[in-house]
Enzyme design. Structure first.
Site, mmCIF file in Angstrom:
data_model
loop_
_atom_site.group_PDB
_atom_site.id
_atom_site.type_symbol
_atom_site.label_atom_id
_atom_site.label_comp_id
_atom_site.label_asym_id
_atom_site.label_seq_id
_atom_site.Cartn_x
_atom_site.Cartn_y
_atom_site.Cartn_z
ATOM 1 N N HIS A 154 0.818 -1.222 0.000
ATOM 2 C CA HIS A 154 0.000 0.000 0.000
ATOM 3 C C HIS A 154 0.856 1.278 0.000
ATOM 4 O O HIS A 154 0.347 2.360 -0.301
ATOM 5 C CB HIS A 154 -0.985 -0.001 1.173
ATOM 6 N N ASP A 160 0.173 -7.608 1.296
ATOM 7 C CA ASP A 160 0.630 -6.232 1.495
ATOM 8 C C ASP A 160 2.152 -6.141 1.531
ATOM 9 O O ASP A 160 2.737 -5.405 2.328
ATOM 10 C CB ASP A 160 0.031 -5.630 2.774
ATOM 11 N N ASN A 207 5.258 4.819 9.228
ATOM 12 C CA ASN A 207 5.947 3.619 9.690
ATOM 13 C C ASN A 207 5.685 2.421 8.781
ATOM 14 O O ASN A 207 6.410 1.421 8.826
ATOM 15 C CB ASN A 207 5.493 3.230 11.101
ATOM 16 N N SER A 208 4.621 2.493 7.975
ATOM 17 C CA SER A 208 4.251 1.367 7.124
ATOM 18 C C SER A 208 5.420 0.921 6.264
ATOM 19 O O SER A 208 6.073 1.728 5.609
ATOM 20 C CB SER A 208 3.077 1.751 6.213
ATOM 21 N N LEU A 262 -7.769 -24.489 -1.202
ATOM 22 C CA LEU A 262 -8.542 -25.677 -0.870
ATOM 23 C C LEU A 262 -9.907 -25.657 -1.544
ATOM 24 O O LEU A 262 -10.389 -26.680 -2.015
ATOM 25 C CB LEU A 262 -8.690 -25.788 0.654
ATOM 26 N N GLY A 263 -10.531 -24.478 -1.585
ATOM 27 C CA GLY A 263 -11.815 -24.349 -2.278
ATOM 28 C C GLY A 263 -13.013 -24.609 -1.400
ATOM 29 O O GLY A 263 -13.973 -25.269 -1.823
ATOM 30 N N ILE A 270 -15.842 -21.136 4.611
ATOM 31 C CA ILE A 270 -15.820 -21.557 6.008
ATOM 32 C C ILE A 270 -16.445 -20.509 6.911
ATOM 33 O O ILE A 270 -16.590 -19.345 6.534
ATOM 34 C CB ILE A 270 -14.378 -21.851 6.483
#
Length: 462
Positions: free
Chosen positions: A104, A134, A206-207, A262-263, A266
């Protein structure tokens, strides 16, 4: 006598506090050794002005109407304007100029500038960037740079001291410290990163900066904060360096990242759902949907399975599963322990490659369906027209919900009930038969489709 005792207590307390203070870490030498390897990153975006931008002053204020014709004469509408996109941090991981930062920080940048600790500014090339984790990998044309030592985030302990160096609000080489608050945190929208949570002060800028352990090794990339004010509030999140380096290696090798898939759709296992499935405690990832043409379907997974372990690692929360699956290379086989119909079972599945987000969205959100009937419900069978409109081939449609067990469970008008207590529901008649055999005052699982998404709930008949 009491005054004497008080004096002894104060002296003892003072001596104890001195001894405790001596045990606190000293970061002085670490900062001297590590700061030269931390860089400031500014990303520049060239924006073609539109009419609205042309009518703004240097600080973004609107120019009064009476002066607009005057200012138009000095502006070329086709001349791009250069705007600083963001300020962030990064760190050197190799002497020949490879640098890690956040996706980002450099996202949509036309130009990336890296300012080294010795004040040199070098334009960087974006080798690759991965939005899901990220993480971004940059390269500057330089040699003999001070590279940092890569540590192991897996070896981090909760309560361990950690150190961050970065450029909050553009203040280069700012040092903050704290402890590891928790590990393997899952955040909304970041399913593939098991974040390190710390109380290290992190702020805008800081990112992309490094998180160090007390041995001076990188253990994470500072990425996000939880805040209600826009500033630091004691809860910061870092990408584990083990995950970041796996991504960096793929970006360096091929410019993109592939992940295991995995598909399955959940959801969390609640206390009532755990009881309804016969589990000892609420744990694991409940399979609400098995996606078409997926590795899970080929391996024989079913809706209602509860995944308890993946490759020998326990799944306490459903949010832990995607990160574990994502780190398995496509084509490799994995052992998955599930709980089905009251029994433990180990499945072997060949992990696939995670599709694009667009493909996943189309698989996980079939055409809009609706849902349910039974205890305190009016329901009807699906006719061909309703099935086509909802994209559902089996189940019963919930037309109305009144007070009762179904409403208490969370079933709504428009849901489609597809299973109850482990039995597939293909008609109102089947539903009535299953309801008649339900145990009293014991939760049982009911699966509904709502707006195209499968959801399990626990329903209790009094």
């Amino acid at each position: 006598m009491s005054l004497f005792r008080s004096s002894i207590f104060i002296v003892t307390l003072f001596v104890s506090s001195i001894g405790w203070a001596k045990d606190l870490p000293n970061f002085t030498q670490l900062v001297k050794d590590l700061s030269p390897s931390v860089v400031n990153i500014s990303s520049i975006q060239n924006v073609k002005p539109n009419s609205e931008m042309q009518m703004q002053g240097p600080n973004g204020e609107q120019i009064p109407e009476m002066f607009r014709d005057f200012f138009r004469g000095f502006q070329n509408p086709d001349q791009p304007r250069t705007h600083p996109q963001s300020l962030g941090s990064g760190f050197i991981i190799s002497a020949d100029g490879y640098i890690l930062t956040n996706h980002h920080v450099i996202d949509q940048a036309d130009q990336v500038l890296v300012r080294l600790n010795d004040r040199r500014e070098i334009e960087a090339k974006i080798i690759g960037s991965d939005k899901r984790s990220d993480v971004a990998l940059l390269k500057v044309d330089a040699s003999d740079l001070p590279a940092l030592k890569i540590g192991s985030s897996a070896d981090l302990e909760v309560g361990e001291w950690v150190l961050a160096i970065g450029s909050p609000f553009g203040f280069d080489s700012t040092v903050t410290a704290g402890i590891v608050s928790a590990k393997e945190r899952s955040l909304p929208g970041d399913s593939y990163v098991p974040f390190i949570q710390t109380d290290v002060a992190i702020n805008p800028g800081n990112s992309g900066g490094p998180l160090f352990n007390m041995d001076g090794e990188i253990v994470g990339i500072n990425s996000q904060i939880y805040t209600r004010s826009g500033g630091f509030m004691g809860v910061s999140f870092s990408i584990p360096i083990d995950v970041a380096m796996e991504v960096a290696d793929q970006l360096k090798e091929k410019g993109s990242v592939t992940r295991g898939w995995l598909g399955v759709g959940i959801q969390e296992v609640t206390r009532d759902l755990a009881e309804s499935f016969g589990l000892d405690k609420p744990a694991g990832a409940l399979v609400a949907q098995v996606m078409p043409d997926s590795p899970a379907l080929a391996a024989g997974f079913e809706a209602g399975d509860v995944i308890l372990k993946f490759n020998g690692r326990e799944i306490g929360l459903s949010s832990e599963l995607p990160a574990q699956v994502g780190r398995v290379a496509p084509g490799e086989k994995a052992k998955v322990e599930i709980f089905r119909a009251g029994k433990h079972k180990v499945m072997t599945v060949e992990i696939g490659e995670l599709p694009s987000q667009e493909v996943l969205a189309s698989s996980a959100n079939p055409p809009e369906p609706k849902a349910t009937k039974s205890l305190g419900l009016n329901v009807r069978d699906l006719d061909s027209q309703l099935s086509e409109r909802l994209g559902v081939s089996s189940g019963v449609f919930v037309e109305q919900v009144s007070s009762g067990p179904a409403a208490n469970a969370g079933i709504r008008q428009g849901d489609v009930i597809t299973s109850l207590a482990g039995s597939e529901i293909d008609s109102v008649e089947t539903l009535s038969s299953v309801v008649a055999d339900l145990p009293s005052n014991k939760p049982v699982p009911v699966r509904v489709l709502r707006a195209g998404n499968p959801v399990f709930m626990a329903i209790r008949v009094e």
